[in-house]
Write an enzyme that holds these catalytic residues in place. Structure first.
Site, mmCIF file in Angstrom:
data_model
loop_
_atom_site.group_PDB
_atom_site.id
_atom_site.type_symbol
_atom_site.label_atom_id
_atom_site.label_comp_id
_atom_site.label_asym_id
_atom_site.label_seq_id
_atom_site.Cartn_x
_atom_site.Cartn_y
_atom_site.Cartn_z
ATOM 1 N N ARG A 61 26.368 29.955 60.294
ATOM 2 C CA ARG A 61 26.806 28.560 60.335
ATOM 3 C C ARG A 61 28.110 28.377 61.106
ATOM 4 N NH1 ARG A 61 26.743 27.248 54.023
ATOM 5 N NH2 ARG A 61 27.615 29.357 54.056
ATOM 6 N N LYS A 168 17.876 44.757 49.480
ATOM 7 C CA LYS A 168 17.716 44.494 48.063
ATOM 8 C C LYS A 168 18.724 43.425 47.644
ATOM 9 C CE LYS A 168 20.832 47.861 45.941
ATOM 10 N NZ LYS A 168 21.575 46.966 45.075
ATOM 11 N N ASP A 197 16.421 50.431 51.337
ATOM 12 C CA ASP A 197 17.160 51.065 50.248
ATOM 13 C C ASP A 197 18.028 52.117 50.925
ATOM 14 O OD1 ASP A 197 18.129 52.642 48.195
ATOM 15 O OD2 ASP A 197 16.325 52.475 46.980
ATOM 16 N N HIS A 198 19.309 51.823 51.093
ATOM 17 C CA HIS A 198 20.137 52.671 51.952
ATOM 18 C C HIS A 198 20.251 54.103 51.419
ATOM 19 C CE1 HIS A 198 23.270 51.445 49.024
ATOM 20 N NE2 HIS A 198 23.855 52.574 49.344
ATOM 21 N N GLU A 236 30.393 55.000 39.666
ATOM 22 C CA GLU A 236 31.383 54.380 40.542
ATOM 23 C C GLU A 236 32.706 54.286 39.793
ATOM 24 O OE1 GLU A 236 29.810 51.003 43.032
ATOM 25 O OE2 GLU A 236 28.208 51.100 41.551
ATOM 26 N N ASP A 255 20.588 46.383 39.464
ATOM 27 C CA ASP A 255 21.287 46.625 40.722
ATOM 28 C C ASP A 255 21.083 48.032 41.243
ATOM 29 O OD1 ASP A 255 23.088 45.815 42.810
ATOM 30 O OD2 ASP A 255 24.661 46.989 41.843
ATOM 31 N N HIS A 260 17.537 52.494 43.578
ATOM 32 C CA HIS A 260 18.093 53.792 43.963
ATOM 33 C C HIS A 260 17.632 54.928 43.048
ATOM 34 C CE1 HIS A 260 20.391 51.463 46.651
ATOM 35 N NE2 HIS A 260 21.448 51.258 45.904
ATOM 36 N N LYS A 358 29.983 51.374 36.335
ATOM 37 C CA LYS A 358 31.223 51.092 37.066
ATOM 38 C C LYS A 358 32.421 51.433 36.193
ATOM 39 C CE LYS A 358 29.222 47.547 40.039
ATOM 40 N NZ LYS A 358 29.360 48.358 41.267
#
Length: 506
Positions: A61, A168, A197-198, A236, A255, A260, A358
């Site tokens: 945009r 994702k 999916d990295h 993480e 997530d 994963h 996390k």
């Protein structure tokens, strides 16, 4: 899907070089585009894996022109590219940069996009071959693919191809995943839709299959006769940061586990494929996911938590419910762990434990295959007091590599056996630097090679596994609190303690 005239199929050792093509990137202002996608495209160009006329079109945009977009790409490459910045590479790549300004619902903007693509086909020789990369929230997918269809941009024509890439999440449950797929495959054929999916692009994840099927020392013991259990961890050390708008309501299970970790489980547990073609790999992964089951007592099969305020990395940090943008009444989990069974002859009786969270002790992703103890130890009662289970640990990130733990005699006159480790690290074993996951995945899309991309059936099977657990948690109030900088809630420890086991400390 179109072949690659620059690749000699007779010698797989030759570099995989994409043929004439271009990429249209929706969502160019997002972190993913600037930190991963744009740098990966430059790195591919720097390694000589993109055609000279490769083009990159940004769509957003913003009131930008081509020069503004070029500056954005330049800054992203300078800051985040893996390879050295070279002016000659940048000059060739930047000549193919274009920008189209508009809303996803703007008919005129997509008409401009079509004219831009036609101009690139003529001036840059992209040959009508284009990838449309949707680095945008799924709620906009329908608008974009509808516009691509209405403007004649989605159909293959002659030898030219068109492909679609989506990130994702692939829905938030089974029903929404099916609805999303109907939107995508209502415009693009199934084989032209690439779901990223990295994790599957990481060298260490691909090395799971190499370790298993290229080494006779592992495959004979890769079964319930010798394996005690498997732990798959993605931890993480950071919190949700500025992702509250996305994360609150999604949570750790949706997530990370749905995509994963279940993909890692499938690679660990699958049978040997007849080949490493996309279809052969997909068939074996699907068999695993079809065989996965949750224990009947869901309250004993899973744990969830939210990180509390505390100390992490020597700094005072806020708790999950204190993060900006998180509802004070949120029941979204920042930690999830569960036990799964794979009901096949190979894995009967072997539990698979998955966990992600996390604000944990450190950032690490690993697969730990823990073997059973020897059935008989012909040593004295004190010789093996410090001996634990043999284990093969595959480190996905960071410090990519593998560790093999086994028992060895301690030097000296007494007979004492302790655990020792043999360590393999990518950084010290190979002169070549590992490419980033997005380099591998983007190149595979351009080449039309889908082995590393999950198809819709895998997505649906993953949601079938996870949906009952999410529904169970929805009626159970708030998740358990756990300290920041620790390793999760007490309920997660109890999950393994009930089986007489404990979580590895990475």
């Amino acid at each position: 899907m179109g072949g690659n005239p620059l690749r000699d199929e007779r010698d797989r050792r030759l570099p995989r070089i994409a043929g004439p093509c271009g990429l249209v990137l929706f969502g160019v202002t997002g972190d993913l585009a600037t930190k991963k996608i744009m740098p990966a495209i430059y790195d591919l160009a720097s390694r000589g894996l993109l055609p000279p006329g490769f083009s990159l079109v940004g769509f957003a945009r913003r009131d930008w022109d081509d020069q503004d977009f070029s500056r954005i790409v330049h800054d992203a490459v300078r800051e985040h590219a893996r390879t050295e910045f070279r002016e000659e590479v940048w000059a060739q790549l930047s000549d193919g940069l274009r920008f189209v300004s508009g809303e996803f619902s703007d008919d005129q903007a997509f008409a401009r996009l079509r004219r831009t693509i036609e101009e690139l086909d003529e001036r840059r020789g992209t040959g009508g071959n284009h990838v449309f990369y949707l680095s945008i929230p799924p709620r906009y997918f329908g608008d974009v693919v509808g516009q691509l269809k209405a403007n004649g941009l989605a159909e293959d024509s002659g030898s030219a191809w068109r492909r679609l890439v989506v990130e994702k999440p692939f829905g938030h449950d089974l029903a929404s995943a099916r609805e999303l797929n109907e939107v995508l495959e209502g415009v693009f054929p199934a084989e032209a839709v690439f779901r990223i999916d990295h994790y599957l692009g990481k060298e260490t994840v691909q090395n799971i299959l190499t370790t298993r099927f290229a080494n006779e020392m592992f495959e004979p013991i890769w079964n319930s006769r010798y394996v005690d259990h498997v732990q798959i961890t993605m931890a993480e050390d950071g919190g949700i940061g500025g992702r509250a708008g996305y994360y609150d309501g999604i949570g750790a299970a949706r997530d990370v586990i749905q995509n994963h970790l279940l993909q890692l489980l499938a690679l660990v547990a699958m049978e040997e494929p007849t080949s490493f073609s996309a279809e052969s790999l997909r068939v074996e992964k699907q068999k695993v996911l079809e065989s996965v089951s949750l224990p009947r007592r869901l309250d004993l099969a899973a744990a969830r938590g939210q990180y509390a305020a505390g100390w992490a990395g020597g700094e005072k940090v806020a708790g999950f419910l204190e993060e900006d943008g998180v509802r004070k009444t949120s029941t979204t989990e920042s930690y999830a762990a569960l036990r799964l069974d794979v009901d096949t002859r190979r894995w009967a009786g072997v539990p698979f434990y998955l966990r992600t969270g996390k604000r944990l002790g450190r950032r690490v992703t690993e697969v730990a295959v823990t073997f059973k103890r020897a059935p008989h130890l012909p040593f004295g009662p004190h010789a093996t007091e410090e001996l634990t289970h043999n284990a093969l640990v595959i480190r996905v990130q960071p410090d990519e590599g593998m560790t093999l733990r086994f028992g060895s005699k301690v030097p000296g006159t007494a007979l004492e056996i302790r655990d020792v480790t043999m360590d393999f690290a990518y950084g010290s074993s190979f002169a070549e630097a590992s490419p980033e996951a997005y380099e591998r995945l983007i190149l595979d899309v351009l080449l039309g090679e889908p082995p590393l991309f999950p198809r819709q059936r895998e997505v649906e099977l993953s949601w079938q596994i996870l949906d009952p657990l999410i529904a169970h948690w929805a009626d159970r109030g708030r998740p358990e609190q756990y300290p920041s900088g620790g390793w999760g809630p007490a309920g997660a420890d109890a999950l393994l303690q009930r089986d007489g086991r404990a979580w590895r400390r990475p």
